[in-house]
Design a protein around this motif. Sequence first.
Motif, PDB file in Angstrom:
ATOM      1  N   ILE A   1      51.554  28.823  55.520  1.00  0.00           N
ATOM      2  CA  ILE A   1      51.764  27.541  56.199  1.00  0.00           C
ATOM      3  C   ILE A   1      51.841  27.810  57.699  1.00  0.00           C
ATOM      4  O   ILE A   1      52.641  28.644  58.142  1.00  0.00           O
ATOM      5  N   PRO A   2      51.013  27.157  58.513  1.00  0.00           N
ATOM      6  CA  PRO A   2      51.119  27.361  59.960  1.00  0.00           C
ATOM      7  C   PRO A   2      52.536  27.083  60.449  1.00  0.00           C
ATOM      8  O   PRO A   2      53.154  26.077  60.071  1.00  0.00           O
ATOM      9  N   PHE A   3      53.040  27.965  61.278  1.00  0.00           N
ATOM     10  CA  PHE A   3      54.423  27.824  61.729  1.00  0.00           C
ATOM     11  C   PHE A   3      54.626  26.513  62.487  1.00  0.00           C
ATOM     12  O   PHE A   3      55.707  25.915  62.412  1.00  0.00           O
ATOM     13  N   ARG A   4      53.574  26.054  63.152  1.00  0.00           N
ATOM     14  CA  ARG A   4      53.716  24.772  63.849  1.00  0.00           C
ATOM     15  C   ARG A   4      54.014  23.643  62.863  1.00  0.00           C
ATOM     16  O   ARG A   4      54.764  22.715  63.189  1.00  0.00           O
ATOM     17  N   ASP A   5      53.454  23.696  61.657  1.00  0.00           N
ATOM     18  CA  ASP A   5      53.719  22.660  60.654  1.00  0.00           C
ATOM     19  C   ASP A   5      55.194  22.649  60.263  1.00  0.00           C
ATOM     20  O   ASP A   5      55.769  21.583  59.989  1.00  0.00           O
ATOM     21  N   ILE A   6      55.797  23.833  60.225  1.00  0.00           N
ATOM     22  CA  ILE A   6      57.228  23.906  59.909  1.00  0.00           C
ATOM     23  C   ILE A   6      58.036  23.269  61.031  1.00  0.00           C
ATOM     24  O   ILE A   6      58.946  22.461  60.787  1.00  0.00           O
ATOM     25  N   ALA A   7      57.689  23.611  62.278  1.00  0.00           N
ATOM     26  CA  ALA A   7      58.381  23.005  63.425  1.00  0.00           C
ATOM     27  C   ALA A   7      58.179  21.498  63.456  1.00  0.00           C
ATOM     28  O   ALA A   7      59.111  20.730  63.758  1.00  0.00           O
TER      29      ALA A   7
ATOM     30  N   LEU B   1      56.887  23.657  50.718  1.00  0.00           N
ATOM     31  CA  LEU B   1      57.887  23.768  51.782  1.00  0.00           C
ATOM     32  C   LEU B   1      57.985  22.498  52.622  1.00  0.00           C
ATOM     33  O   LEU B   1      59.095  21.985  52.834  1.00  0.00           O
ATOM     34  N   ILE B   2      56.876  21.977  53.110  1.00  0.00           N
ATOM     35  CA  ILE B   2      56.941  20.806  53.994  1.00  0.00           C
ATOM     36  C   ILE B   2      57.500  19.605  53.238  1.00  0.00           C
ATOM     37  O   ILE B   2      58.359  18.872  53.747  1.00  0.00           O
ATOM     38  N   ALA B   3      57.044  19.402  51.998  1.00  0.00           N
ATOM     39  CA  ALA B   3      57.572  18.296  51.192  1.00  0.00           C
ATOM     40  C   ALA B   3      59.062  18.457  50.950  1.00  0.00           C
ATOM     41  O   ALA B   3      59.815  17.470  50.949  1.00  0.00           O
ATOM     42  N   ASP B   4      59.497  19.684  50.756  1.00  0.00           N
ATOM     43  CA  ASP B   4      60.917  19.938  50.515  1.00  0.00           C
ATOM     44  C   ASP B   4      61.746  19.640  51.765  1.00  0.00           C
ATOM     45  O   ASP B   4      62.810  19.013  51.686  1.00  0.00           O
TER      46      ASP B   4
END
Length: 301
Positions: free
Chosen positions: A229-235, A289-292
């Motif tokens: 997952i691109p780290f920017r997506d997590i941010a 991860l993003i959905a969570d």
Amino acid sequence: MRVFIAGATGYVGSAVVAELASAGHQVVGLARSDSSATTLSELGIEVHRGDINDLDSLRAGARNADGVVYAANQHISETTDSALRARIELAAVEAIGFELQGTGKPFVVTSGVIGRTPGRLLTENDDADISPLTALRLPVETSVLALAKRDVRSSSVALSPTVHGLGDVRGFVSMLIAIAREKGVSAYVGDGSNRWPSVHRLDAATLFRLALESAAGGTRLHAVAEQGIPFRDIADAIGPRLGLPVVSISPDEAAAHFGPLAPLVALDSPASNTLTKDRFGWEPVHPGLIADIEQGHYFTH
């Protein structure tokens, strides 16, 4: 199977305990404190008192079990001395391995995928690049996998850096949220395209069970549901939940912003799960991860 678990009350270990118990295994959990012992007892789990520094206790637990899972967390510890932690864990798995040699019993150890082959996809068959990040942790996994030559059905479950889900209060996602709150921005380094694998803790627990039940000696499994997952997506997922801007920072600013996480946040560390899924029929079914993160439970504490 009577299974002895070190790390039984931890974030990952407690999910493994529940998974094994629900599958009909008899679980014995290592407990170093009264509170841990009470937690296990209330779940109907047999308690074995001791800790990973108590090698005699570990040997006894392994001796009286049909299999062992070492699910102690290698990333998060009460000691900030990573070299000391690595020496303690190596001594612990070697003590367990000594008891299991010649028995053909399974021994599953926790490992990790982050930083093993920076910038290129890591497969289950790849050797890790030796670096300051991997050098301290690799001997634990290597020692356990080598037990296959001494008639131990040894395997490792290499966890994604983000093992996410309910109850995650000390993992990387929680740390990133805490940093964003402190700094007032949700940040990524550079263009944020570097990738982190992820796995839901309940999907990881299923993989531990599959490894215990069926992995051949010397097998490495990847607890990777999303390979990168691109780290920017997590941010981007964290910032709006906190009402904070999402910003790029330079590599030179990373240490001041992220502190001890700075060496990790810019790593590009994708990892494959193809062989794990093919060999064991493992199919992650829980939210990504993003959905969570977007479910909101990370922001209630």
